[in-house]
Design an enzyme around this catalytic site. Structure first.
Site, PDB file in Angstrom:
ATOM      1  N   PHE A  96     -59.759  57.521  37.730  1.00 55.41           N
ATOM      2  CA  PHE A  96     -58.551  57.897  38.469  1.00 55.41           C
ATOM      3  C   PHE A  96     -58.287  56.956  39.639  1.00 55.41           C
ATOM      4  O   PHE A  96     -59.188  56.607  40.392  1.00 55.41           O
ATOM      5  CB  PHE A  96     -58.722  59.334  38.966  1.00 55.41           C
ATOM      6  N   SER A 171     -65.768  58.329  35.719  1.00 56.62           N
ATOM      7  CA  SER A 171     -64.817  59.351  36.132  1.00 56.62           C
ATOM      8  C   SER A 171     -63.937  59.766  34.940  1.00 56.62           C
ATOM      9  O   SER A 171     -64.438  60.170  33.900  1.00 56.62           O
ATOM     10  CB  SER A 171     -63.999  58.816  37.313  1.00 56.62           C
ATOM     11  N   LEU A 172     -62.617  59.639  35.062  1.00 53.05           N
ATOM     12  CA  LEU A 172     -61.738  59.899  33.916  1.00 53.05           C
ATOM     13  C   LEU A 172     -62.033  58.937  32.768  1.00 53.05           C
ATOM     14  O   LEU A 172     -61.826  59.273  31.598  1.00 53.05           O
ATOM     15  CB  LEU A 172     -60.267  59.753  34.328  1.00 53.05           C
ATOM     16  N   HIS A 281     -69.401  60.150  44.095  1.00 52.31           N
ATOM     17  CA  HIS A 281     -68.749  59.865  42.814  1.00 52.31           C
ATOM     18  C   HIS A 281     -68.883  58.384  42.448  1.00 52.31           C
ATOM     19  O   HIS A 281     -68.995  58.032  41.275  1.00 52.31           O
ATOM     20  CB  HIS A 281     -67.276  60.265  42.924  1.00 52.31           C
TER      21      HIS A 281
END
Length: 473
Positions: A96, A171-172, A281
């Site tokens: 993202f 992540s995505l 993250h």
């Protein structure tokens, strides 16, 4: 009577939903499980391939600094590039609000070039990722389909085996990899770098990354605290054959404790909403990046929980060994079980993140005093700092043990240095020693034993040599 008609029509419309279809990619609907669920309440269709504008940027050992653009719609771009069929191909997929031409993505390729000859392809879908989160999460489906189409072109035009393909998604991007893998039979490997939680955790496996998406799926969880209320962006759900939870998977050392870190990182890697992304993250790809150059620096231990790991209940590695978190995790592929497996390890709080875990057990000698004991290991590759083994009442003949994570692999352990203190003025100047110290490295089956008959005063180093050494006879 009007209400009786409107309700069924409304429900019929909800069930039918909307659908968009694109050449080579198939159709995408906003019906369940893609929308209209508790996890995905909003009905949002993915954008068109033209709007997302996914690009495949090829870097190789021959062109490590400047990419070559590969277009599946024009196979001549592949023909004219440095893509080599004999090599493995690793795709790196950002998440993202990120983009494919970031420092970390290129650094990952460059680290690979130091250890292997490889086709390293960065999947740039920034137009599809730099939008609202809900839209980006739905765009994942089209990007994954485009990636699968790219793989199909390689198979069709070059007889390139999907078993030689490794998708690395952050992540995505981890779910992009899952979508591509679900469309590509025989895909070799997927690595999920902190797969994102929102819109994916708890969904059916066709929506998210799961073990069926490749022959081997490994996942690194670094921001697995619940999104509400802790703003953890990553998922806690097991999504691979092996799932790694470094430092417990939620709070990475070196990351601030406040929910949204002020960073984004000194590299300045995020554009757009910079304060959206938490330090935890980002750690997942930093660990992977470093693991490429440290084949044995991220050994991870099978364990039921991080609490058990921290309580020294998961040491040493079992007979089948320990996997290495990161680049070399696939060396463990032949030892995976039918059930997903959890693995734990600790890392450093900044570069270098790699750590080597040791267990030290020592048997005390000399006087009974209250204090603390430290040891340092000296080996063929270097020596460690001093690590605490025990604090409390030190009784002669008592044995104490502890595990610690060293900043280096000391190699063959040649000697151990013992130190004690209690910072209490004692006119009798008591002496304490270690009659025997054993050292065990996590991954190896070797146990080293060191002995001494000496005792020393407080804050005086005692050197123990191997028990069968002439120095200890």
């Amino acid at each position: 009577m009007l209400m009786l008609w409107t309700i069924p029509l409304f429900l019929l419309g909800a069930a039918r939903g909307k659908e968009v279809c694109y050449n080579n990619l198939g159709c995408f609907s906003d019906t369940e499980p893609w929308a209209g669920t508790a996890t995905r309440p909003l009905k949002v269709l993915p954008w068109s391939p033209e709007k997302i504008n996914t690009r495949f940027l090829l870097y190789t050992n021959e062109n490590p600094n400047a990419f070559q653009l590969l277009q599946p719609s024009d196979p001549s771009t592949i023909e004219a590039s440095n893509f080599q069929v004999a090599r493995k191909t690793r795709f790196i997929i950002h998440g993202f609000i990120d983009k494919g031409e970031e420092n970390w993505v290129l650094d990952m390729c460059k680290n690979m070039f130091k250890v292997e000859e490889v086709n390293c392809i960065c999947v740039d879908w920034k137009r599809g990722s730099q939008t609202t989160y809900t839209q980006a999460a739905n765009n994942v489906r089209v990007v994954g389909a485009q990636l699968a189409h790219m793989l199909d072109v390689l198979v069709t035009n070059y007889s390139y085996s999907p078993s030689k393909v490794h998708l690395i998604g952050h992540s995505l991007g981890a779910h992009v990899a899952g979508e591509a893998g679900s469309r590509t039979p025989g895909l070799g490997r997927i690595t999920g770098l902190d797969p994102v939680e929102a819109s994916f955790e708890g969904t059916p496996k066709e929506v998210r990354l799961d073990p069926s998406d490749a022959d081997f799926v490994d996942v690194i969880h670094t921001d697995a605290a619940p999104l509400i209320p802790f703003l953890g962006f990553g998922t806690n759900q097991m999504m691979g054959h092996v799932d790694f939870f470094p430092n417990g998977g939620q709070n990475m050392p070196g990351c601030k404790k406040n929910a949204l870190s002020q960073i984004v990182d000194l590299d300045g890697i995020w554009s757009g909403t910079r304060d959206f992304v938490a330090c935890n993250h980002l750690r997942s790809y930093k660990y992977y990046l470093e693991s490429i150059l440290n084949p044995d620096g991220f050994a991870a231990y099978p364990c039921t929980s991080y609490k058990d790991f921290e309580s020294d209940k998961c040491f040493p590695c079992p007979v089948q060994g320990c996997p290495q978190m990161g680049h070399y995790a696939d060396q463990f592929a032949g030892r995976i079980s039918e059930q997903p497996q959890k693995f734990f390890l600790n890392t450093g709080d900044a570069k270098n993140f790699a750590r080597w875990r040791y267990r030290v057990s020592l048997t005390l000698s000399g006087r009974r005093v209250t204090g603390q004991v430290k040891v340092a290991l000296f080996g063929s590759k270097g020596n460690t700092q001093q690590y605490d083994v025990f604090r409390g009442i030190m009784k002669p003949g008592a044995t104490h043990s502890n595990e610690f994570d060293a900043k280096l692999d000391v190699g063959t352990i040649e000697k151990v240095k013992f130190l004690w203190n209690n910072h209490v003025v004692n006119p009798s100047f008591p002496k304490v020693g270690a009659a025997k110290i054993t050292v065990e490295k996590g991954e190896g089956q070797t146990v080293y034993s060191f002995c001494s008959e000496d005792t020393v005063k407080e804050d005086t180093l005692l050197t123990l040599m191997p028990c069968d050494s002439p120095d200890t006879l």
